[in-house]
Design a protein around this motif. Structure first.
Motif, PDB file in Angstrom:
ATOM      1  N   ALA A   3       0.833  -1.210   0.000  1.00  0.00           N
ATOM      2  CA  ALA A   3       0.000   0.000   0.000  1.00  0.00           C
ATOM      3  C   ALA A   3       0.867   1.260   0.000  1.00  0.00           C
ATOM      4  CB  ALA A   3      -0.932  -0.013   1.208  1.00  0.00           C
ATOM      5  N   LEU A   4       1.942   1.253   0.792  1.00  0.00           N
ATOM      6  CA  LEU A   4       2.850   2.396   0.821  1.00  0.00           C
ATOM      7  C   LEU A   4       3.563   2.572  -0.520  1.00  0.00           C
ATOM      8  CD1 LEU A   4       4.421   1.944   4.370  1.00  0.00           C
ATOM      9  CD2 LEU A   4       2.814   3.726   3.645  1.00  0.00           C
ATOM     10  N   LEU A   5       3.913   1.437  -1.122  1.00  0.00           N
ATOM     11  CA  LEU A   5       4.598   1.495  -2.413  1.00  0.00           C
ATOM     12  C   LEU A   5       3.680   2.023  -3.508  1.00  0.00           C
ATOM     13  CD1 LEU A   5       7.147   0.779  -4.087  1.00  0.00           C
ATOM     14  CD2 LEU A   5       6.161  -1.507  -4.396  1.00  0.00           C
ATOM     15  N   LEU A   6       2.408   1.662  -3.423  1.00  0.00           N
ATOM     16  CA  LEU A   6       1.462   2.007  -4.485  1.00  0.00           C
ATOM     17  C   LEU A   6       1.401   3.514  -4.726  1.00  0.00           C
ATOM     18  CD1 LEU A   6      -0.577   0.571  -6.378  1.00  0.00           C
ATOM     19  CD2 LEU A   6      -2.332   1.045  -4.663  1.00  0.00           C
ATOM     20  N   VAL A   7       1.508   4.296  -3.675  1.00  0.00           N
ATOM     21  CA  VAL A   7       1.386   5.751  -3.838  1.00  0.00           C
ATOM     22  C   VAL A   7       2.616   6.363  -4.492  1.00  0.00           C
ATOM     23  CG1 VAL A   7      -0.146   5.920  -1.843  1.00  0.00           C
ATOM     24  CG2 VAL A   7       2.305   6.244  -1.526  1.00  0.00           C
ATOM     25  N   GLN A   8       3.693   5.576  -4.612  1.00  0.00           N
ATOM     26  CA  GLN A   8       4.908   6.086  -5.243  1.00  0.00           C
ATOM     27  C   GLN A   8       5.038   5.661  -6.709  1.00  0.00           C
ATOM     28  OE1 GLN A   8       6.924   8.252  -3.987  1.00  0.00           O
ATOM     29  NE2 GLN A   8       6.053   8.292  -1.926  1.00  0.00           N
ATOM     30  N   ILE A   9       4.123   4.810  -7.173  1.00  0.00           N
ATOM     31  CA  ILE A   9       4.203   4.328  -8.544  1.00  0.00           C
ATOM     32  C   ILE A   9       3.770   5.416  -9.519  1.00  0.00           C
ATOM     33  CG2 ILE A   9       3.372   2.600 -10.174  1.00  0.00           C
ATOM     34  CD1 ILE A   9       5.191   1.469  -8.043  1.00  0.00           C
ATOM     35  N   ARG A  10       4.511   5.530 -10.625  1.00  0.00           N
ATOM     36  CA  ARG A  10       4.268   6.629 -11.557  1.00  0.00           C
ATOM     37  C   ARG A  10       3.936   6.165 -12.975  1.00  0.00           C
ATOM     38  NH1 ARG A  10       3.847   8.496  -7.361  1.00  0.00           N
ATOM     39  NH2 ARG A  10       4.896  10.323  -6.434  1.00  0.00           N
ATOM     40  N   ASN A  11       3.582   4.901 -13.164  1.00  0.00           N
ATOM     41  CA  ASN A  11       3.143   4.471 -14.497  1.00  0.00           C
ATOM     42  C   ASN A  11       2.036   3.425 -14.346  1.00  0.00           C
ATOM     43  OD1 ASN A  11       4.948   2.438 -13.590  1.00  0.00           O
ATOM     44  ND2 ASN A  11       5.325   1.768 -15.692  1.00  0.00           N
ATOM     45  N   TRP A  12       1.252   3.250 -15.428  1.00  0.00           N
ATOM     46  CA  TRP A  12       0.075   2.391 -15.353  1.00  0.00           C
ATOM     47  C   TRP A  12       0.433   0.930 -15.143  1.00  0.00           C
ATOM     48  CZ3 TRP A  12      -4.308   4.272 -14.118  1.00  0.00           C
ATOM     49  CH2 TRP A  12      -4.675   5.556 -14.525  1.00  0.00           C
ATOM     50  N   PHE A  13       1.474   0.437 -15.816  1.00  0.00           N
ATOM     51  CA  PHE A  13       1.822  -0.974 -15.609  1.00  0.00           C
ATOM     52  C   PHE A  13       2.260  -1.208 -14.171  1.00  0.00           C
ATOM     53  CE2 PHE A  13       4.596  -4.626 -15.390  1.00  0.00           C
ATOM     54  CZ  PHE A  13       3.845  -5.587 -16.042  1.00  0.00           C
ATOM     55  N   GLY A  14       3.011  -0.267 -13.612  1.00  0.00           N
ATOM     56  CA  GLY A  14       3.426  -0.399 -12.228  1.00  0.00           C
ATOM     57  C   GLY A  14       2.242  -0.440 -11.284  1.00  0.00           C
TER      58      GLY A  14
END
Length: 235
Positions: free
Chosen positions: A129-140
């Motif tokens: 959940a913490l990582l999700l907010v740092q993702i910057r592309n759709w595949f990620g």
């Protein structure tokens, strides 16, 4: 309050140890996920998630400004942070990627050795959940969301036995996958010569050769594997 109490009861519950045969069969299944090419092509995304998460965590802890993480369909990834281009912060940020899956696997083994199988799964969910907010592309976003959905399904709906088997599977996969990615790193370096890999960036920062850093990655992965085996009573 009742909901919070129920949630804490779930998180802090301890699971009975699995039979030795079940543990070994689960480890064998994890080995297949790592060694069989079609399976590895899919499951390697999980290692990439942890790899890039390791970069991001250490960058933030080291005072660098984390700008985002990208995960790509070819199982590569990129973590962008802003700060000094040299110095301990940058070195530890680069070191964190290839060592993160092994260290996470060792931590998972420690939790399993104390019966906190369900606690491990909830911890993984929180990290995703913490990582999700740092993702910057759709595949990620898709990759992390699907991984989190699988972990949540087992955590919320699985029986204690299913939860324990899944926790062992994830732990073994992280440890074995960490070793394979280091081997792949050196194979890629040998074919291409110099590259922009973590090992080569560390070589430029430290003036120590790239193979030295590959050896460091491999040593950490191997030590974590042995340590986890001892924690789980397998050796």
């Amino acid at each position: 309050m009742d909901l919070l109490l129920e949630f804490w009861t779930r998180v802090s519950a301890t699971n009975a140890p699995l039979p030795a045969l079940t543990v070994w069969v689960t480890i064998a299944a994890a080995a297949l996920l790592v060694l069989v090419p079609p399976a590895w092509k899919l499951t390697r995304h999980g290692i990439t998630i942890v790899h890039e998460g390791g970069h991001g965590l250490v960058a933030a802890l080291g005072g660098r400004r984390l700008q985002g993480i990208r995960l790509h369909s070819d199982t590569s990834g990129l973590t962008v942070s802003r700060g000094k281009p040299r110095g301990p912060g940058m070195v530890f940020t680069l070191l964190a990627g290839y060592t993160a899956p092994a260290l996470l696997g060792l931590g998972a083994a420690w939790m399993l050795s104390r019966g906190h199988d369900i606690g491990l799964l909830w911890a993984l969910l929180a990290a995703l959940a913490l990582l999700l907010v740092q993702i910057r592309n759709w595949f990620g976003l898709w990759s992390v969301a699907v991984t989190a959905a699988v972990v949540f399904a087992v955590t919320w709906f699985g029986s204690p036995t299913v939860q324990s088997i899944f926790a062992v599977l994830v732990t073994a996969f992280l440890l074995l996958g960490a070793l394979r990615t280091v081997v792949e790193l050196q194979v890629t370096r040998s074919r291409r010569g110099g590259s922009a890999s973590d090992a080569d960036q560390l070589a430029r920062l430290s003036h120590l050769p790239g193979p030295f850093w590959v050896l460091v990655f491999f040593a950490v992965a191997g030590a974590c594997l042995v340590g986890a085996a001892r924690l789980l009573g397998l050796v």
